[in-house]
Scaffold this motif. Structure first.
Motif, PDB file in Angstrom:
ATOM      1  N   LYS A 268       0.836  -1.201   0.000  1.00 49.42           N
ATOM      2  CA  LYS A 268       0.000   0.000   0.000  1.00 49.42           C
ATOM      3  C   LYS A 268       0.874   1.256   0.000  1.00 49.42           C
ATOM      4  N   GLU A 269       0.324   2.355  -0.476  1.00 46.76           N
ATOM      5  CA  GLU A 269       1.109   3.583  -0.600  1.00 46.76           C
ATOM      6  C   GLU A 269       1.652   4.070   0.739  1.00 46.76           C
ATOM      7  N   ASP A 270       0.907   3.815   1.798  1.00 46.24           N
ATOM      8  CA  ASP A 270       1.322   4.286   3.120  1.00 46.24           C
ATOM      9  C   ASP A 270       1.924   3.154   3.954  1.00 46.24           C
ATOM     10  N   PHE A 271       2.572   2.188   3.314  1.00 41.02           N
ATOM     11  CA  PHE A 271       3.139   1.047   4.031  1.00 41.02           C
ATOM     12  C   PHE A 271       4.225   1.497   5.009  1.00 41.02           C
ATOM     13  N   LEU A 272       4.415   0.674   6.037  1.00 46.53           N
ATOM     14  CA  LEU A 272       5.527   0.853   6.964  1.00 46.53           C
ATOM     15  C   LEU A 272       6.586  -0.189   6.652  1.00 46.53           C
ATOM     16  N   PHE A 273       7.849   0.215   6.724  1.00 45.01           N
ATOM     17  CA  PHE A 273       8.922  -0.776   6.650  1.00 45.01           C
ATOM     18  C   PHE A 273       9.477  -0.993   8.052  1.00 45.01           C
ATOM     19  N   MET A 274       9.576  -2.265   8.463  1.00 46.07           N
ATOM     20  CA  MET A 274      10.036  -2.603   9.801  1.00 46.07           C
ATOM     21  C   MET A 274      11.151  -3.641   9.740  1.00 46.07           C
ATOM     22  N   HIS A 275      12.054  -3.550  10.705  1.00 44.90           N
ATOM     23  CA  HIS A 275      13.200  -4.456  10.800  1.00 44.90           C
ATOM     24  C   HIS A 275      13.600  -4.476  12.267  1.00 44.90           C
ATOM     25  N   CYS A 276      13.847  -5.670  12.815  1.00 43.07           N
ATOM     26  CA  CYS A 276      14.156  -5.770  14.243  1.00 43.07           C
ATOM     27  C   CYS A 276      15.586  -5.331  14.568  1.00 43.07           C
ATOM     28  N   LEU A 277      16.434  -5.198  13.540  1.00 41.72           N
ATOM     29  CA  LEU A 277      17.828  -4.768  13.685  1.00 41.72           C
ATOM     30  C   LEU A 277      18.653  -5.809  14.450  1.00 41.72           C
ATOM     31  N   PRO A 278      19.947  -5.932  14.174  1.00 45.62           N
ATOM     32  CA  PRO A 278      20.724  -5.113  13.234  1.00 45.62           C
ATOM     33  C   PRO A 278      20.376  -5.460  11.790  1.00 45.62           C
ATOM     34  N   ALA A 279      20.599  -4.498  10.887  1.00 42.60           N
ATOM     35  CA  ALA A 279      20.272  -4.676   9.477  1.00 42.60           C
ATOM     36  C   ALA A 279      21.543  -4.721   8.637  1.00 42.60           C
ATOM     37  N   HIS A 280      21.467  -5.457   7.550  1.00 43.12           N
ATOM     38  CA  HIS A 280      22.559  -5.522   6.584  1.00 43.12           C
ATOM     39  C   HIS A 280      22.057  -4.916   5.275  1.00 43.12           C
ATOM     40  N   ARG A 281      22.298  -3.617   5.106  1.00 41.85           N
ATOM     41  CA  ARG A 281      21.885  -2.948   3.872  1.00 41.85           C
ATOM     42  C   ARG A 281      22.557  -3.621   2.683  1.00 41.85           C
ATOM     43  N   GLY A 282      21.773  -3.843   1.640  1.00 39.22           N
ATOM     44  CA  GLY A 282      22.301  -4.507   0.463  1.00 39.22           C
ATOM     45  C   GLY A 282      22.074  -6.004   0.473  1.00 39.22           C
ATOM     46  N   GLU A 283      21.637  -6.545   1.606  1.00 35.02           N
ATOM     47  CA  GLU A 283      21.263  -7.965   1.674  1.00 35.02           C
ATOM     48  C   GLU A 283      19.745  -8.068   1.804  1.00 35.02           C
ATOM     49  N   GLU A 284      19.224  -8.172   3.034  1.00 31.51           N
ATOM     50  CA  GLU A 284      17.780  -8.375   3.187  1.00 31.51           C
ATOM     51  C   GLU A 284      16.961  -7.123   2.866  1.00 31.51           C
ATOM     52  N   VAL A 285      17.616  -5.947   2.841  1.00 33.08           N
ATOM     53  CA  VAL A 285      16.915  -4.697   2.536  1.00 33.08           C
ATOM     54  C   VAL A 285      17.866  -3.762   1.800  1.00 33.08           C
ATOM     55  N   SER A 286      17.321  -3.009   0.857  1.00 33.51           N
ATOM     56  CA  SER A 286      18.137  -2.011   0.172  1.00 33.51           C
ATOM     57  C   SER A 286      18.320  -0.803   1.083  1.00 33.51           C
ATOM     58  N   ALA A 287      19.391  -0.063   0.861  1.00 34.01           N
ATOM     59  CA  ALA A 287      19.647   1.138   1.665  1.00 34.01           C
ATOM     60  C   ALA A 287      18.527   2.161   1.484  1.00 34.01           C
ATOM     61  N   GLY A 288      17.990   2.241   0.257  1.00 35.45           N
ATOM     62  CA  GLY A 288      16.928   3.210  -0.009  1.00 35.45           C
ATOM     63  C   GLY A 288      15.676   2.960   0.802  1.00 35.45           C
ATOM     64  N   VAL A 289      15.297   1.698   0.977  1.00 39.53           N
ATOM     65  CA  VAL A 289      14.119   1.365   1.788  1.00 39.53           C
ATOM     66  C   VAL A 289      14.443   1.500   3.275  1.00 39.53           C
ATOM     67  N   MET A 290      15.585   0.985   3.675  1.00 39.20           N
ATOM     68  CA  MET A 290      15.978   1.036   5.083  1.00 39.20           C
ATOM     69  C   MET A 290      16.005   2.464   5.621  1.00 39.20           C
TER      70      MET A 290
END
Length: 317
Positions: A268-290
Motif C-alpha cells: 500500500k502507498e502508506d506502508f511501513l517498513f520494519m526491521h528488528c535490527l541489526p540490518a545488513h543494507r544490500g542484503e535483506e533490505v536495500s539502503a533506499g528502503v531502510m
C-alpha cells in the motif's frame, strides 16, 4: 482440549516466554501500559514503581537492544539490573538450569534470559519462584513482537485487519510476529524459500488462533504475492546468530527475497517498513528502503524500551 487451548493452559501468569501464553486482552493491556509509560517518560514523570527491585539478566547471546533497553528500563523504573554473562555463571560450568533458577530466585526479583534453546527458558521458568522473561531464543522473540505491535498502533492507530508481510527466513522473529498477528486479528503473510519456512507446529497453532480472532496466515515462496496490498513490510537478517557457517549459502538462497524499491511498489502507498535490527543494507533490505520515508525501524528500536518497561511493571510491580 484443542492444541491452541492446550498451549494457553500451560501459561504461568508471572512469566513471559511466548505470546501464545497471552490473550488478546492481555496484549492490549500491555500495549496500553507501554503507551502510558512512554508518555510519562516524555513528561519527565519521576514515578518509580520498581524501586528496590532487581532484574537478573542472563546472556548466552550478545545483544545491543535487549541489554540496553532492559537495563535502562529498570533504571528508569527505580530498579536495578544485573548483567550475567553465562561464562561468568556456574551454569556455564555445569550447574543445572534448575539449580540456577532456584538460587537466583533467592537473590533477585526477576530473570531475563537471552539464549539459544527455548527448552532452557522453559526449564528455568519451571524451577524459578520469580518471573522469567524470554529475551530471545532460537524459537521465539516475544519482546520484539510487543515492541512491533506498539509501533504499529502508534503509526496506524489500530491492529485488527492490517496485513503484515514478512520477507525472509522463518525464524524466531517470524514466529513471534505470526503469533502476535494471529492473536490480534491481523493478516500475516510470509514469503520464504523452500526449506526456510516457519516451524509447522507454530504455523498450525497460529492458524487455529487466527480462525478465532479474524486473522489470517499465509505461507508462500513468492515475495510479490506476499507483499501485494501489505500495510507493513518486515524483514530480518538472512543469517542469525549461530548460523554463521551457513552465511554464504543463505546469501545465495535468499537473493530474491530482498525488500527493495521494486518490491515495495506492491504494498500500500502508506506502508511501513520494519526491521528488528541489526540490518545488513544490500542484503535483506536495500539502503533506499531502510533509510527511506516509510521506514520506522528506529521507532521500533526505541519501543523495545517502553514495551519492556510495561512488561517489567506487570511482572515485577
Amino acid at each position: 482440549m484443542n492444541t491452541a487451548k492446550a498451549a494457553e493452559a500451560k501459561m504461568k501468569s508471572n512469566d513471559f516466554l511466548t505470546l501464545l501464553d497471552y490473550s488478546p486482552a492481555e496484549i492490549n493491556q500491555l500495549l496500553q501500559e507501554a503507551i502510558i509509560l512512554k508518555d510519562k517518560k516524555l513528561q519527565n514523570d519521576s514515578a518509580l514503581p520498581l524501586k528496590g527491585k532487581v532484574l537478573g539478566m542472563i546472556f548466552e547471546k550478545s545483544s545491543t537492544r535487549t541489554r540496553v533497553s532492559f537495563e535502562t528500563g529498570m533504571l528508569q523504573l527505580g530498579g536495578h539490573a544485573l548483567y550475567l554473562n553465562s561464562n561468568d555463571l556456574q551454569i556455564g560450568r555445569g550447574e543445572t538450569v534448575a539449580d540456577t533458577a532456584k538460587v537466583l530466585s533467592r537473590y533477585v526479583d526477576g530473570i531475563m534470559i537471552r539464549t539459544f534453546s527455548h527448552k532452557m527458558v522453559e526449564e528455568l521458568a519451571e524451577n524459578a519462584d520469580i518471573p522469567v522473561i524470554n529475551g530471545l531464543t532460537d524459537k521465539y522473540h516475544p519482546c520484539q513482537a510487543i515492541a512491533d505491535l506498539l509501533t504499529i498502533v502508534e503509526k496506524k492507530g489500530e491492529l485488527k485487519g492490517l496485513q503484515l508481510t514478512y520477507i525472509g527466513d522463518g525464524n524466531n522473529v517470524a514466529h513471534s510476529l505470526m503469533v502476535a498477528c494471529a492473536k490480534m486479528g491481523m493478516e500475516f503473510s510470509i514469503a520464504a524459500p523452500e526449506g526456510y519456512h516457519p516451524d509447522k507446529d507454530v504455523v498450525s497453532l497460529c492458524e487455529e488462533i487466527a480462525s478465532q480472532t479474524g486473522g489470517k496466515i499465509t505461507i508462500t515462496t513468492d515475495p510479490v504475492s506476499a507483499a501485494t496490498g501489505a500495510d507493513i513490510l518486515y524483514t530480518d537478517v538472512w543469517t542469525s546468530m549461530g548460523q554463521e557457517a551457513e552465511n554464504a549459502k543463505r546469501i545465495e538462497v535468499f537473493q530474491d527475497y530482498q525488500i527493495n524499491e521494486d518490491l515495495v511498489q506492491y504494498a500500500k502507498e502508506d506502508f511501513l517498513f520494519m526491521h528488528c535490527l541489526p540490518a545488513h543494507r544490500g542484503e535483506e533490505v536495500s539502503a533506499g528502503v531502510m533509510d527511506g520515508s516509510h521506514s520506522v525501524v528506529f521507532d521500533q528500536a526505541e519501543n523495545r524500551l517502553h514495551a519492556q518497561k510495561a512488561l517489567l511493571v506487570q511482572l515485577l510491580g
